[in-house]
Scaffold this active site. Structure first.
Site: not given
Lengths: 749, 336
Positions: A245, A714
């Site tokens: 996602g 991330e």
């Protein structure tokens, strides 16, 4: 269906893997590679219909009329809905913390105004997807178009907002002996997970189950019950597997609300799968940013002033701020800092968080400016950063819970061979090509959010772990199994992890790289409570095997309860539970957020890293490729290094795309993102992925949880583009400040 | 996507007979042949092509690679791109064709895409593929959105005021340099079309892309006998390393003797509205010394007529460099 694992062990799986810190393959891997994992768009229900939305073909204006007569006559068509014939939706109340979040707040069909190209203006429902698509195409919409604005150059509409300030950044910049003053631009980037967004909505009376591509099912329920106007407990959200996602599936989007609304209206389950083209329009993107970065420094490289002034595009509908200045105040030691931000509204869909929101574009600007400063000073870029290493977070004046940036750079330099660098532009050659080297530092916030989990130990010695978080594809199922195995001493093959269902204990969002840090304390606590409940059952009750003993004197190991001082007294778990007439030993656990919590008042919580890129450059043809990458990450202790490495590798590949390829292009005349497909929106291919050397320093961060673990989803993307553009400069002499680097730019080299 | 009737043709005459009922063999043809389907089915899903009848030609044979009597090569229309690229004779005698094919698409696509399908590959112009926007190629008279729009990847040669769409095929560029011949069979018999005459310039009718008429079936492509002493190469430049259409590409076939170019055939892709032969540069090079200055001069000459759009001015420089470097590679002046 919620079981993430097959009943039998995968061939080749280790018999007794070292639990924490081992290299365990994903326990859900066999289901996924064999196609048996049920993703949202795989969900098929009896009597299910298909919905296909009609996107607007203007970017601004009003809907004058909608003619669905022809569409309704087509084969298999059950209904066509639009404003006026579908029960209206409510807006949800403003969020509280990380609950109730939605970026595009306007419910579909709320008014007849079109504010971006591709906004849903109607939806067709039919017996097959193809019939619904044909019907959607047959709906005739007349518009009164207004002028739209998709201008890429960003200008302030209101005065800048101050995000962080200390000292006097302007005065210190003016008087600084060495100055850098440049503007950096990052384009609109689209998440483009391989799995399309999808919703399957099924009502039973006034209760609805939503199968969702959601990175945040609890939040999804919080928003949807309000928008649908039903009691919260009537909404169940399920998301067992995600084809990633990248943040685009964190908050609900209009298709989900539409699917639920039309399913209620039509009286049958409805599946709605968003098209790839619509994924460039209606499910968020990383907004374009334009960042002026000023650095004032002494000749010794000591930073005197940082001034970070940035704008980002947002939609007409919503104020979405891209937090580009997140890392600016604490990354380096500098007395004078000013970080200010502003928004520029455009007729585009509402932006949203994309992998490393804020920090990723922000660090592209800051780390590029640092590289330019190093060149201006003729100081090695690693040395420049070392000279500005802070002793504490100078913004919050708090100590770092754990910061090993200098070690990241040292280890990276060694692995990369940085000492052999010839800093002159174009000076390094190999195999007839010019080689360029660049590096950048990076950081990403470490946080823990609220989480609850339950652990059950059953008579047959199996363990069930439940929590309403979700596995975005990163290995959450596996890491929770590891934690439960560690806490109970029960082997991994007997542990079943169930996620992705709001009927389970509330779990965290799969975002911010928080899941691991957030949910493992809850699971670990729950497992310990379950073990204690087992020991208590061993000592109390008429048939207890160790009646009268103190549970502190007992232990649970190898599936048996025994006295600590005499393991031969072991009683199998099944017998303990049978004697207590209990189905299972159960425990609940929770962890609390660091947001506003004790840790965040005492510590600055971040992960760090250093990125090193090598590019190869063929000057005659302007052909540039990333040929090598070294990433050294300080993200606490690695619970399962194998998927963690995979996260960094994937982020680097994405960073190559960010640096060299990705940009959603808006046609100014139509206001449409025109390259809305995977042939024209260029992402990295396998052939663009170089050898990637990932190192985790593995220093535990004791503040976040007992395992010392932070997340890694991330940080691998942060700094990557800046390292690559630094390498591009080194090879070609062309400094690209507006991403992506294009052949057009390189022809100047 | 529109409903359509599917017919599996058993013989070439049957296929031709059905297709001859079509009003056109060009854009919007109501009857279409389908082979690999890698372009057509995509365009049908996008409603860019809306045939009411598909004639499946996959079972007509036409899939052999054979030597011709004159020592050339006959490539059946249904030879898959991967098979053609890896054919030993092609790899040995027509390296440029093998390299061009392997630089295109992905392995999966090459396994189904055919020779005739690649020959008829449609443009990747984003406006052609988007029915919400004007496009003269898709809907004659509606206008060209690409002019003044997003045209970075579009053509700088052969454009008209009606269309600037690029021919996207890599294979076509190699076939142009190899001076291939396209063989058709139609209701009036067979025809052989020189490669450079097969594709049409857009002019005022960008919807007409080839000389094909209703019923015309491409049966095979022939290559002239390989010239001994020639070297051929294909160089493709693009943003990423794989799976992307060319921003500029060059197919070169050269023979060098005594330090001079004795035979030169040049074609380029990614920059023209059709596969582009660089005849002026060929003439300039023939007989000229093999050196950097000559190559640069010829490459500059080749792009002399380029007419860039708002975003693709860089293609003139890029294509010049592409052709020059392909010549360096073919003559051993460069190795990477």
């Amino acid at each position: 269906m919620s079981r993430a694992r097959e009943s039998s062990r995968a061939p080749g799986a280790p018999e007794a893997p070292k639990v924490i810190g081992g290299k365990l393959p994903r326990i859900d891997g066999p289901l996924k590679v064999s196609g048996r994992a049920v993703y949202t768009s795989d969900v098929s229900l009896d009597g299910m219909l298909y919905a296909v939305p009609v996107p607007s073909t203007i970017a601004s204006g009003r809907i004058v009329s909608i003619d669905a007569a022809a569409a309704r006559k087509l084969a298999g068509v059950r209904a066509v809905y639009y404003r006026g014939n579908l029960r209206p939706f409510f807006r949800s109340a403003p969020p509280q913390g990380f609950s109730g979040l939605i970026d595009e707040k306007r419910p579909p069909f709320e008014d007849d105004v079109v504010r971006y190209y591709g906004q849903y203006v109607a939806v067709a429902v039919a017996q097959t997807m193809e019939q619904a698509k044909a019907a959607a195409d047959a709906v005739r919409v007349r518009y009164a178009a207004d002028a739209h604005n998709v201008e890429p150059h960003l200008a302030t509409e209101k005065p800048f907002r101050t995000e962080s300030e200390r000292g006097n950044a302007d005065a210190a910049f003016q008087s600084a002996p060495v100055k850098i003053d440049q503007t950096y631009v990052t384009p609109t980037e689209v998440h483009n997970p391989i799995e399309l967004h999808a919703t399957v909505a099924a009502w039973e009376g006034d209760r609805v189950t939503l199968y969702e591509t959601s990175q945040a099912i609890m939040n999804h329920r919080e928003v949807l019950y309000q928008m649908l106007g039903v009691p919260k407990e009537n909404v169940r959200v399920v998301s067992h597997f995600l084809g990633s996602g990248f943040g685009g599936k964190l908050w609900p989007w209009t298709h989900s609300i539409l699917a639920a609304g039309v399913a209620r209206e039509v009286g049958a389950p409805v599946k709605l799968v968003v098209s790839r083209q619509s994924m460039f329009q209606t499910v968020g993107h990383r907004p374009r940013t334009q960042q002026r970065f000023r650095i004032g420094a002494g000749h010794d490289g000591k930073l005197l002033s940082l001034h970070h002034e940035y704008l980002n595009q947002t939609s007409i509908l919503d104020d979405y701020g891209e937090d580009c200045g997140e890392a600016t105040p604490f990354m380096y030691s500098v007395p004078n800092v000013r970080v200010i931000s502003a928004l520029a509204h455009r007729n585009i869909g509402t932006p949203t968080a994309m992998r490393g929101p804020g920090a990723v574009p922000g660090l592209f600007a800051m780390e590029s400016a640092m590289d330019e400063l190093a060149i201006a000073l003729n100081i090695d870029p690693i040395e420049l950063r070392r000279r500005n290493e802070p002793q504490q977070d100078e913004s919050s004046k708090l100590p770092f819970s754990s910061r090993h940036l200098v070690e990241c750079m040292q280890v990276g330099a060694e692995k990369f061979g940085w000492a052999r660098r010839d800093a002159r532009v174009g000076a390094m050659k190999r195999d007839g090509l010019t080689i360029g080297w660049g590096m950048a530092a990076c950081s990403w916030g470490a946080m823990r959010s609220d989480a609850q989990a339950s652990v059950e130990i059953a008579r047959d010695g199996t363990v069930t772990v439940t929590t309403a978080t979700q596995d975005v594809g990163t290995g959450t199922y596996t890491v929770l199994a590891l934690v439960a195995a560690e806490a109970t001493g029960i082997s991994l093959d007997k542990i079943d992890v169930r996620l992705g269902d709001t009927s389970l204990p509330p779990g965290p969002i799969s975002g911010g790289s928080w899941v691991t840090a957030s949910v493992i304390p809850a699971v670990s606590n729950a497992a310990r409570v379950a073990v204690r409940s087992l020991l208590t059952m061993s000592t109390t009750g008429p048939n207890a095997p160790f009646a009268g003993a103190k549970f502190e004197d007992l232990q649970f190991a190898n599936g048996r309860v025994s006295r600590k001082r005499d393991p031969s007294t072991g009683v199998p778990i099944g017998e303990v539970l049978a004697r207590a007439n209990a189905r299972a030993a159960v425990g609940d656990g929770q962890s609390s957020t660091t947001l506003g919590g004790e840790e965040s008042k005492k510590y600055s919580l971040h992960s760090y890293g250093a990125q090193f890129a090598e590019v190869s450059w063929q000057p005659e043809t302007a052909r540039l490729r990333v040929s090598r990458f070294v990433s050294v990450i300080d993200a606490g202790r690695m619970l399962n290094p194998k998927p963690a490495r995979n996260q960094i590798e994937g982020a680097v590949v994405m960073g190559i795309g960010m640096a060299l390829f990705e940009e959603a292009r808006y046609d100014k005349r139509y206001g449409a993102p025109i390259n809305s497909n995977l042939a024209d929106y260029i992402v990295s291919t396998n052939a663009d992925a170089p050898p990637i050397d990932v190192t985790f320093l593995d220093h535990p961060d004791p503040v976040l949880n007992e395992f010392g673990a932070r997340g890694v989803g991330e940080i691998g993307l942060a700094g990557t583009a800046a390292a690559i553009t630094a390498a591009v400069y080194h090879a070609t002499g062309v400094r690209v400040r507006e991403l992506p680097v294009r052949i057009e730019d390189l022809l100047r080299g | 996507m529109e409903r359509f009737q599917y017919t599996r043709a058993r013989t070439v005459p049957e296929a031709i007979g059905i297709a001859a009922q079509s009003t056109t063999a060009q854009q919007s043809a109501p009857i279409r042949f389908v082979a690999g389907g890698t372009t057509l089915v995509d365009l049908m899903k996008l409603d860019v092509e809306r045939p009411t009848r598909l004639v499946d030609i996959n079972h007509l044979g036409l899939n052999a690679i054979e030597r011709t009597a004159d020592g050339g090569l006959k490539v059946g229309a249904l030879v898959r791109n991967s098979a053609l690229a890896q054919d030993p004779a092609v790899m040995r005698d027509y390296r440029v064709l093998s390299e061009a094919l392997l630089s295109g698409a992905s392995a999966q696509l090459r396994n189904v895409a055919t020779t005739s399908g690649n020959l008829l590959q449609r443009t990747r112009c984003m406006y052609f593929r988007n029915t919400a926007m004007a496009c003269n190629k898709r809907e004659p008279g509606s206008g060209c959105s690409a002019i003044g729009g997003e045209n970075r990847t579009l053509a700088i040669l052969g454009t008209s005021s009606q269309c600037i769409a690029t021919n996207p095929s890599d294979m076509n560029v190699a076939l142009a340099a190899l001076e291939a011949t396209v063989h058709l069979q139609g209701t009036k018999g067979t025809r052989a079309i020189a490669f450079q005459d097969f594709h049409l310039l857009p002019g005022d009718t960008p919807n007409r892309e080839t000389v094909l008429e209703p019923g015309d079936l491409v049966t095979h492509v022939t290559l002239p006998p390989p010239r001994s002493g020639t070297t051929s190469r294909y160089l493709k430049l693009r943003d990423r390393a794989s799976y992307e259409f060319a921003l500029a590409s060059a197919a070169v076939v050269v023979e060098v003797a005594g330090g001079r170019f004795r035979y030169v055939r040049l074609a380029m892709g990614g920059i023209g509205t059709k596969p582009w032969r660089m005849t002026a540069a060929e003439q300039a090079l023939t007989g000229a010394p093999v050196d950097e200055a000559t190559i640069r001069q010829a490459a500059t000459l080749a792009l002399r007529d380029a007419r860039p759009q708002s975003q693709n001015g860089f293609k003139v420089e890029l294509a010049t460099r592409c052709l020059a470097h392909a010549l360096r590679l073919a003559t051993g002046m460069a190795s990477v």
